[in-house]
Design a protein around this motif. Structure first.
Motif, PDB file in Angstrom:
ATOM      1  N   LYS A 131       2.425  -9.010   9.504  1.00 51.14           N
ATOM      2  CA  LYS A 131       1.456  -8.296  10.339  1.00 51.14           C
ATOM      3  C   LYS A 131       0.409  -7.597   9.471  1.00 51.14           C
ATOM      4  N   GLN A 132       0.854  -6.934   8.395  1.00 52.54           N
ATOM      5  CA  GLN A 132      -0.090  -6.231   7.523  1.00 52.54           C
ATOM      6  C   GLN A 132      -0.998  -7.209   6.787  1.00 52.54           C
ATOM      7  N   PHE A 133      -0.452  -8.371   6.385  1.00 53.13           N
ATOM      8  CA  PHE A 133      -1.275  -9.352   5.677  1.00 53.13           C
ATOM      9  C   PHE A 133      -2.311  -9.966   6.612  1.00 53.13           C
ATOM     10  N   GLU A 134      -1.946 -10.187   7.880  1.00 55.90           N
ATOM     11  CA  GLU A 134      -2.914 -10.707   8.853  1.00 55.90           C
ATOM     12  C   GLU A 134      -4.047  -9.709   9.070  1.00 55.90           C
ATOM     13  N   GLU A 135      -3.727  -8.429   9.031  1.00 50.68           N
ATOM     14  CA  GLU A 135      -4.755  -7.403   9.222  1.00 50.68           C
ATOM     15  C   GLU A 135      -5.770  -7.415   8.086  1.00 50.68           C
ATOM     16  N   ILE A 136      -5.300  -7.515   6.843  1.00 47.01           N
ATOM     17  CA  ILE A 136      -6.259  -7.519   5.734  1.00 47.01           C
ATOM     18  C   ILE A 136      -6.984  -8.857   5.639  1.00 47.01           C
ATOM     19  N   SER A 137      -6.363  -9.942   6.135  1.00 49.74           N
ATOM     20  CA  SER A 137      -7.026 -11.246   6.118  1.00 49.74           C
ATOM     21  C   SER A 137      -8.186 -11.282   7.097  1.00 49.74           C
ATOM     22  N   SER A 138      -8.076 -10.518   8.181  1.00 46.58           N
ATOM     23  CA  SER A 138      -9.130 -10.506   9.195  1.00 46.58           C
ATOM     24  C   SER A 138     -10.292  -9.600   8.812  1.00 46.58           C
ATOM     25  N   GLU A 139     -10.082  -8.716   7.822  1.00 49.22           N
ATOM     26  CA  GLU A 139     -11.151  -7.812   7.402  1.00 49.22           C
ATOM     27  C   GLU A 139     -12.152  -8.553   6.534  1.00 49.22           C
ATOM     28  N   SER A 140     -13.396  -8.118   6.591  1.00 49.28           N
ATOM     29  CA  SER A 140     -14.461  -8.782   5.838  1.00 49.28           C
ATOM     30  C   SER A 140     -14.356  -8.428   4.369  1.00 49.28           C
ATOM     31  N   GLY A 141     -14.459  -9.440   3.514  1.00 44.84           N
ATOM     32  CA  GLY A 141     -14.473  -9.210   2.069  1.00 44.84           C
ATOM     33  C   GLY A 141     -13.091  -8.994   1.497  1.00 44.84           C
ATOM     34  N   PHE A 142     -12.542 -10.059   0.889  1.00 46.97           N
ATOM     35  CA  PHE A 142     -11.204  -9.959   0.316  1.00 46.97           C
ATOM     36  C   PHE A 142     -11.160  -8.977  -0.845  1.00 46.97           C
ATOM     37  N   PHE A 143     -12.298  -8.781  -1.539  1.00 45.68           N
ATOM     38  CA  PHE A 143     -12.306  -7.931  -2.719  1.00 45.68           C
ATOM     39  C   PHE A 143     -12.815  -6.528  -2.415  1.00 45.68           C
ATOM     40  N   ASP A 144     -12.799  -6.156  -1.140  1.00 43.96           N
ATOM     41  CA  ASP A 144     -13.154  -4.799  -0.756  1.00 43.96           C
ATOM     42  C   ASP A 144     -12.070  -3.837  -1.258  1.00 43.96           C
ATOM     43  N   PRO A 145     -12.448  -2.675  -1.833  1.00 43.41           N
ATOM     44  CA  PRO A 145     -11.443  -1.744  -2.377  1.00 43.41           C
ATOM     45  C   PRO A 145     -10.362  -1.354  -1.378  1.00 43.41           C
ATOM     46  N   LYS A 146     -10.727  -1.177  -0.105  1.00 42.15           N
ATOM     47  CA  LYS A 146      -9.730  -0.814   0.901  1.00 42.15           C
ATOM     48  C   LYS A 146      -8.735  -1.951   1.121  1.00 42.15           C
ATOM     49  N   VAL A 147      -9.250  -3.188   1.123  1.00 40.17           N
ATOM     50  CA  VAL A 147      -8.377  -4.355   1.289  1.00 40.17           C
ATOM     51  C   VAL A 147      -7.421  -4.472   0.111  1.00 40.17           C
ATOM     52  N   ILE A 148      -7.949  -4.278  -1.096  1.00 43.02           N
ATOM     53  CA  ILE A 148      -7.114  -4.379  -2.298  1.00 43.02           C
ATOM     54  C   ILE A 148      -6.045  -3.295  -2.303  1.00 43.02           C
ATOM     55  N   SER A 149      -6.392  -2.099  -1.852  1.00 44.42           N
ATOM     56  CA  SER A 149      -5.412  -1.011  -1.792  1.00 44.42           C
ATOM     57  C   SER A 149      -4.270  -1.357  -0.841  1.00 44.42           C
ATOM     58  N   LYS A 150      -4.607  -1.923   0.319  1.00 42.81           N
ATOM     59  CA  LYS A 150      -3.568  -2.332   1.270  1.00 42.81           C
ATOM     60  C   LYS A 150      -2.735  -3.483   0.713  1.00 42.81           C
ATOM     61  N   ALA A 151      -3.402  -4.402   0.004  1.00 45.64           N
ATOM     62  CA  ALA A 151      -2.679  -5.533  -0.589  1.00 45.64           C
ATOM     63  C   ALA A 151      -1.689  -5.053  -1.647  1.00 45.64           C
ATOM     64  N   LYS A 152      -2.067  -4.037  -2.409  1.00 46.99           N
ATOM     65  CA  LYS A 152      -1.156  -3.494  -3.425  1.00 46.99           C
ATOM     66  C   LYS A 152       0.079  -2.880  -2.777  1.00 46.99           C
ATOM     67  N   ASN A 153      -0.091  -2.249  -1.629  1.00 44.07           N
ATOM     68  CA  ASN A 153       1.063  -1.690  -0.920  1.00 44.07           C
ATOM     69  C   ASN A 153       2.014  -2.792  -0.466  1.00 44.07           C
ATOM     70  N   ILE A 154       1.453  -3.895   0.047  1.00 46.41           N
ATOM     71  CA  ILE A 154       2.293  -5.022   0.467  1.00 46.41           C
ATOM     72  C   ILE A 154       3.025  -5.599  -0.738  1.00 46.41           C
ATOM     73  N   TYR A 155       2.306  -5.726  -1.859  1.00 48.42           N
ATOM     74  CA  TYR A 155       2.903  -6.307  -3.068  1.00 48.42           C
ATOM     75  C   TYR A 155       4.064  -5.457  -3.579  1.00 48.42           C
ATOM     76  N   SER A 156       3.874  -4.140  -3.622  1.00 44.80           N
ATOM     77  CA  SER A 156       4.909  -3.273  -4.188  1.00 44.80           C
ATOM     78  C   SER A 156       6.106  -3.106  -3.259  1.00 44.80           C
ATOM     79  N   GLN A 157       5.888  -3.216  -1.932  1.00 45.55           N
ATOM     80  CA  GLN A 157       6.971  -2.954  -0.986  1.00 45.55           C
ATOM     81  C   GLN A 157       7.601  -4.220  -0.412  1.00 45.55           C
ATOM     82  N   TYR A 158       6.797  -5.300  -0.260  1.00 48.60           N
ATOM     83  CA  TYR A 158       7.291  -6.482   0.461  1.00 48.60           C
ATOM     84  C   TYR A 158       7.073  -7.773  -0.327  1.00 48.60           C
ATOM     85  N   PHE A 159       7.160  -7.699  -1.658  1.00 51.61           N
ATOM     86  CA  PHE A 159       6.816  -8.865  -2.474  1.00 51.61           C
ATOM     87  C   PHE A 159       7.717 -10.066  -2.194  1.00 51.61           C
ATOM     88  N   LEU A 160       8.983  -9.845  -1.860  1.00 52.86           N
ATOM     89  CA  LEU A 160       9.912 -10.962  -1.654  1.00 52.86           C
ATOM     90  C   LEU A 160       9.792 -11.599  -0.272  1.00 52.86           C
TER      91      LEU A 160
END
Length: 723
Positions: free
Chosen positions: A150-179
């Motif tokens: 659900k969180q990955f779909e939310e950041i995928s729908s946001e404009s600009g993959f390299f937006d700082p806010k998108v990257i911050s959310k992606a880092k949270n997914i990576y650190s908490q749900y990497f597996l």
């Protein structure tokens, strides 16, 4: 669909059945008619280099004696609970604890590991997640996959993959749900972003994590390996890059990839990049290891009866008398002033020195004094003042040269007689000696040698009456602070006058990372782009808190020789020994583990390495094998002063002693010959090589000896006897 609790009951049932089957098999074997024969199993002895215990058994890195680093105790307790539940296969409790761990706000950025390191808290949690067994990974996906998707779909729908806010959310997914099933996609996104921003080492970490922990990823394996090799090359990790290229050649022979709209051979392309000059990130200015001199050819000094190329004396008679007086009147003997050798910095034209705050430049070709910031004889008045002996710490006098600047740490002469005076950082123009600026940051006292990196200066300081060390980045042009990072609190020793004795850290930079050896039981790696601590390696350190150094007591060898801590990096390893410590370490920076450690003399200092040995110098020169950490040989030398150093040539090692320059065979430690030289009344000291000159710095003068050409005959008047 089964409820979540039903899934966990299923996992628990599998575990119980497995244990039950084992018990039944054991009972069946015991009920056999034939008696069981006793078996004696001989275990192979564990090599000393492999059985490494850092500190006391069971001691967490942050609780070891020495350098104090705060950790988040609440998160640490939750992490302990999580790992205990994992050991008992209590998956539901483990993952509930993991969720609480991720949601708890950190009070400290670091958490300890089990092998002597403290790492970033998020990375430590990530390590705990990726170490889950197969059943735990399956439970992890059942527990977190829906939320992660659900969180990955939310950041995928946001404009600009390299937006700082998108990257911050992606880092949270990576650190908490990497597996989870989207962990590999998030890691690829973060790797691409880090590569675009020039943080190549971080990009390599993200892409490598996919290869290591997502074997079922839909991402093309060859593409991930090529991107990983490219990031390793850009971050100057050439040994790892070469190993990765060989892996690509073996697993994907003759395989082509698309790059820039054309099909290319990845192996040939990557190998061509290794031979080129590596591209540096915007923050990267490579720093050569200048802590020792490794020569490519042998040094043949000219006849000892001939005069040196030049000699300059800096020890004024009035200063000598003042030093002698201070030894009996002001506890100066405990400082061992008479054996102090001023630190030196060299560029292509001049050598620069810092003698108790009197800085001066010497022309390398003529030996003429180009400039000085004060007269040598003025030091005599300060040696007769008690406040000077209280404030001074000889290891805190440093000097560096870069661009048009000579940087020196010192107590300015006008402040030498102040109570507990601070060490300032001062900049001089290297051509004229004109003072350009003095860095005055609050109540800070600078204690490390300044490290220049482009337009920036990295230096360690502490506030007077405070033992907290701070890493500072200053402007080279103005000396003003750009940013700073608090590192931790030291365990300070006590001087003979009862004052705190601060350790003197050492800085080395490679790529975007800065190594900081505290000389107090901790080794840091700092990420300069993010201004954060990557990791800390801790080991026990003992500092005497009792003042037993009476002025009439015998001087310890490490004080007489002014032994400093030192670290040398080579081929992914760092060899280091701290001042006041009795162990030398070999640490793998990539795997983050101790390769070996060995007890040595407290007074010994690392002075160089070659392909085979690590060399340490005290009143003897020791050669320790880099692979086996065994002592290959040692030889006693007449070392009587500070400035511990050596020239490491292909077949010999040269050391400047109180009886001349000794040439020692690297094969067996035999003394080949002795060059008496012209500084016959000195106590010896430092030795360096520059512009075909062997430069010797003693406690009283600087002498330059010309090097003979390869065709010059061997000197007939050089002594070959052992002293």
């Amino acid at each position: 669909m089964l409820r979540m609790s039903a899934h966990f009951n299923f996992f628990q049932l599998k575990s119980v059945c497995s244990h039950l089957f084992t018990c039944v098999a054991l009972c069946a074997s015991l009920s056999m008619e034939k008696p069981l024969c006793a078996q004696i199993i001989f275990a192979q002895p564990v090599a000393a280099a492999e059985a490494i215990t850092v500190g006391d058994v069971g001691t967490s890195p942050h609780k070891m004696p020495g350098f104090s680093i705060s950790v988040d105790e609440k998160k640490l307790n939750l992490l302990d609970d999580y790992e205990r539940y994992i050991r008992h296969q209590m998956w539901e409790k483990a993952l509930s604890t993991l969720k609480e761990l991720a949601e708890t706000k950190s009070t400290s950025p670091l958490l300890p590991t089990t092998d002597g390191f403290l790492v970033d808290a998020e990375h430590r949690i990530w390590l705990a997640i990726t170490s889950l067994p197969a059943e735990g990974r399956e439970a992890f996906r059942l527990f977190f996959d829906g939320k992660a998707n659900k969180q990955f779909e939310e950041i995928s729908s946001e404009s600009g993959f390299f937006d700082p806010k998108v990257i911050s959310k992606a880092k949270n997914i990576y650190s908490q749900y990497f597996l989870t099933s989207v962990g590999d996609d998030v890691a690829e996104l973060l790797g691409n972003d880090a590569f675009e921003r020039g943080e190549f080492a971080l990009a390599a970490h993200y892409w490598k994590s996919i290869l290591d922990h997502h074997p079922d990823s839909n991402l093309p394996e060859i593409d991930l390996n090529v991107k990983l090799a490219l990031a390793l090359i850009r971050s100057h990790q050439l040994e790892l890059a070469d190993a990765n290229i060989q892996l690509i050649a073996q697993q994907f022979p003759d395989k082509k990839i698309m790059m820039g709209g054309r099909s290319i051979d990845p192996v040939s392309y990557l190998q061509s990049l290794i031979t080129e000059k590596p591209v540096k990130s915007r923050n990267s200015v490579e720093q050569p290891d200048t802590s020792f001199a490794l020569l490519k050819q042998s040094v043949n000094l000219q006849q000892t009866k001939s005069k040196p190329k030049w000699k300059l004396s800096f020890l004024d008679k009035s200063v000598v008398q003042a030093i002698m007086n201070s030894q009996s009147n002001y506890y100066g003997r405990r400082k061992s002033y008479i054996t102090f050798v001023p630190p030196m910095a060299v560029d292509s034209k001049r050598a620069y020195f810092n003698f108790y705050g009197v800085c001066f430049g010497v022309d390398l070709q003529s030996g003429k004094l180009v400039w000085r910031n004060s007269k040598f004889q003025t030091l005599g008045t300060h040696f007769n003042n008690y406040s000077f002996h209280q404030s001074t710490c000889l290891q805190q006098y440093h000097i560096s040269v870069s661009s048009d600047y000579v940087l020196a740490t010192m107590i300015p002469q006008k402040e030498m007689n102040h109570y507990r005076a601070r060490y300032r950082l001062m900049a001089y123009h290297k051509e004229t000696g004109k003072e350009l600026w003095t860095s005055n940051i609050g109540n800070e006292s600078f204690i490390s040698k300044p490290l220049v990196d482009g337009d920036h200066i990295y230096i360690i300081s502490h506030t007077q009456n405070n033992k907290l060390l701070t890493l500072n980045s200053l402007s080279l042009k103005t000396g003003k602070k750009e940013w700073s990072i608090p590192l931790g609190t030291v365990v300070a020793g006590t001087s003979s006058s009862g004052m705190p004795l601060m350790p003197v850290p050492i800085l080395q930079k490679k790529g975007d990372n800065l190594l900081v050896l505290t000389n107090n039981g901790a080794l840091f790696e700092i990420a300069i782009p993010s201004k954060t601590v990557n990791w800390v390696f801790r080991y026990p350190y003992k500092a005497s808190q009792q003042n037993q150094n009476y002025y009439y007591a015998a001087i310890k060898e490490e004080i007489e020789l002014h032994t400093n801590g030192q670290m040398i990096r080579d081929q992914g390893l760092v060899y280091f020994k701290e001042a006041g410590a009795n162990e030398v370490f070999a640490l793998d920076l990539v795997a983050k583990k101790v390769i070996w450690k060995r007890p040595v003399k407290v007074s010994a200092q690392i002075v160089g390495i070659d392909q085979n040995n690590v060399y340490l110098l005290s009143k003897e020169l020791e050669a320790i094998d880099r692979k086996t950490h065994q002592l290959n040989w040692s030889v006693s030398l007449p070392i009587a002063a500070g400035g511990l150093s050596a020239l490491i040539a292909p077949k010999e090692v040269l050391v400047f002693t109180s009886r001349g320059i000794f040439e020692i065979s690297k094969t067996n430690g035999d003394i080949n010959r002795i060059y008496r030289g012209s500084d016959l009344t000195s106590l010896g000291g430092a030795i360096d090589f520059c512009n075909d000159l062997v430069i010797c710095v003693s406690n009283q003068s600087v002498t330059a000896y010309p090097v003979a050409s390869k065709l010059s005959p061997d000197n007939s008047d050089t002594e070959k006897s052992v002293p």
